[in-house]
Design an enzyme around this catalytic site. Structure first.
Site, PDB file in Angstrom:
ATOM      1  N   GLU A 175      -2.879  -4.700  -3.248  1.00  0.00           N
ATOM      2  CA  GLU A 175      -3.349  -5.584  -4.320  1.00  0.00           C
ATOM      3  C   GLU A 175      -3.337  -4.869  -5.667  1.00  0.00           C
ATOM      4  O   GLU A 175      -2.952  -5.420  -6.690  1.00  0.00           O
ATOM      5  CB  GLU A 175      -4.773  -6.078  -4.034  1.00  0.00           C
ATOM      6  CG  GLU A 175      -4.928  -6.853  -2.744  1.00  0.00           C
ATOM      7  CD  GLU A 175      -5.295  -5.965  -1.562  1.00  0.00           C
ATOM      8  OE1 GLU A 175      -4.711  -4.864  -1.426  1.00  0.00           O
ATOM      9  OE2 GLU A 175      -6.146  -6.378  -0.769  1.00  0.00           O
ATOM     10  N   CYS A 213     -10.087  -5.190  -0.037  1.00  0.00           N
ATOM     11  CA  CYS A 213     -11.211  -4.250   0.030  1.00  0.00           C
ATOM     12  C   CYS A 213     -12.053  -4.354  -1.242  1.00  0.00           C
ATOM     13  O   CYS A 213     -11.642  -4.955  -2.242  1.00  0.00           O
ATOM     14  CB  CYS A 213     -10.711  -2.822   0.253  1.00  0.00           C
ATOM     15  SG  CYS A 213     -10.070  -2.038  -1.236  1.00  0.00           S
ATOM     16  N   CYS A 219     -10.406  -3.172  -4.509  1.00  0.00           N
ATOM     17  CA  CYS A 219      -9.416  -4.116  -5.058  1.00  0.00           C
ATOM     18  C   CYS A 219     -10.098  -5.328  -5.672  1.00  0.00           C
ATOM     19  O   CYS A 219      -9.654  -5.831  -6.713  1.00  0.00           O
ATOM     20  CB  CYS A 219      -8.430  -4.543  -3.972  1.00  0.00           C
ATOM     21  SG  CYS A 219      -7.297  -3.205  -3.553  1.00  0.00           S
ATOM     22  N   CYS A 246      -3.957   0.646  -2.708  1.00  0.00           N
ATOM     23  CA  CYS A 246      -3.827  -0.585  -1.916  1.00  0.00           C
ATOM     24  C   CYS A 246      -2.751  -1.501  -2.503  1.00  0.00           C
ATOM     25  O   CYS A 246      -2.415  -1.421  -3.690  1.00  0.00           O
ATOM     26  CB  CYS A 246      -5.142  -1.355  -1.899  1.00  0.00           C
ATOM     27  SG  CYS A 246      -6.462  -0.587  -0.968  1.00  0.00           S
ATOM     28  N   ASN A 286       0.846  -1.194   0.000  1.00  0.00           N
ATOM     29  CA  ASN A 286       0.000   0.000   0.000  1.00  0.00           C
ATOM     30  C   ASN A 286       0.883   1.246   0.000  1.00  0.00           C
ATOM     31  O   ASN A 286       1.940   1.294   0.634  1.00  0.00           O
ATOM     32  CB  ASN A 286      -1.004   0.001   1.158  1.00  0.00           C
ATOM     33  CG  ASN A 286      -0.387  -0.190   2.530  1.00  0.00           C
ATOM     34  OD1 ASN A 286       0.680  -0.783   2.673  1.00  0.00           O
ATOM     35  ND2 ASN A 286      -1.061   0.296   3.543  1.00  0.00           N
TER      36      ASN A 286
HETATM   37  N1  THU Z   1      -5.309  -1.535   2.322  1.00  0.00           N
HETATM   38  C1  THU Z   1      -4.730  -2.317   1.359  1.00  0.00           C
HETATM   39  O1  THU Z   1      -3.578  -2.091   0.964  1.00  0.00           O
HETATM   40  N2  THU Z   1      -5.451  -3.350   0.865  1.00  0.00           N
HETATM   41  C2  THU Z   1      -6.720  -3.666   1.237  1.00  0.00           C
HETATM   42  O2  THU Z   1      -7.353  -4.515   0.627  1.00  0.00           O
HETATM   43  C3  THU Z   1      -7.295  -3.010   2.420  1.00  0.00           C
HETATM   44  C4  THU Z   1      -6.659  -1.724   2.807  1.00  0.00           C
HETATM   45  C5  THU Z   1      -4.541  -0.402   2.867  1.00  0.00           C
HETATM   46  C6  THU Z   1      -5.051   0.941   2.444  1.00  0.00           C
HETATM   47  C7  THU Z   1      -4.524   1.816   3.564  1.00  0.00           C
HETATM   48  O3  THU Z   1      -3.206   2.203   3.247  1.00  0.00           O
HETATM   49  C8  THU Z   1      -4.484   0.910   4.777  1.00  0.00           C
HETATM   50  O4  THU Z   1      -4.598  -0.423   4.270  1.00  0.00           O
HETATM   51  C9  THU Z   1      -5.614   1.153   5.772  1.00  0.00           C
HETATM   52  O5  THU Z   1      -6.836   1.150   5.146  1.00  0.00           O
END
Ligand code: THU
Length: 130
Positions: A55, A90, A93, A53, A42
């Protein structure tokens, strides 16, 4: 490449996480159809909504190198350094993954492995615009 090995690569990718705001490190490891692995983390921004994110970072790296077929993705997230608690992808993604990945795409988390359709059973896709 075992599920455990791919998950370990996701944990390793989380080391590069740029997450000064949430302090939640996420790593992803994406296995392509031809056996290559693309990792991502991320990447946050002071303008919070511009955060990318892990992913999507991994997927965009792969697609930008001409790779569009995928078998599995592992995701690891933690605010400590303990990646045993599962970090589900999320909704954003899942939608972006669904552009390139079928229902049977394997999603590997700390607590087991799933199919993309377990998280996104009904997707919006190109067929909806016909
Ligand atoms: N995040 C991800 O990298 N992937 C996900 O599927 C869920 C959330 C990150 C985004 C942000 O930088 C941190 O997690 C908190 O939401």
């Amino acid at each position: 490449m075992t599920n455990g090995e791919l998950f370990s690569m996701a944990v390793k990718a989380a080391e590069s996480s740029y997450s000064p705001y949430s302090k939640f490190r996420v790593g992803a490891a994406l296995l392509s159809g031809d056996g290559r692995i693309f990792t991502g983390c991320n990447v946050e921004n002071a303008s919070f909504s511009l955060t990318n994110c892990a992913e999507r970072t991994a997927l965009f790296k792969a697609v930008s190198e001409g790779v569009r077929e995928f078998r599995a993705i592992a995701v690891a997230g933690s605010s400590t350094d303990d990646f045993r608690k599962p970090c589900q992808p999320c909704g954003a993604c899942l939608q972006v993954l669904s552009e390139f990945c079928g229902d049977d795409m394997i999603v590997i988390l700390s607590n087991g492995f799933f199919k993309l359709s377990d998280f996104l059973p009904l997707r919006f896709g190109a067929e909806n615009m016909k």
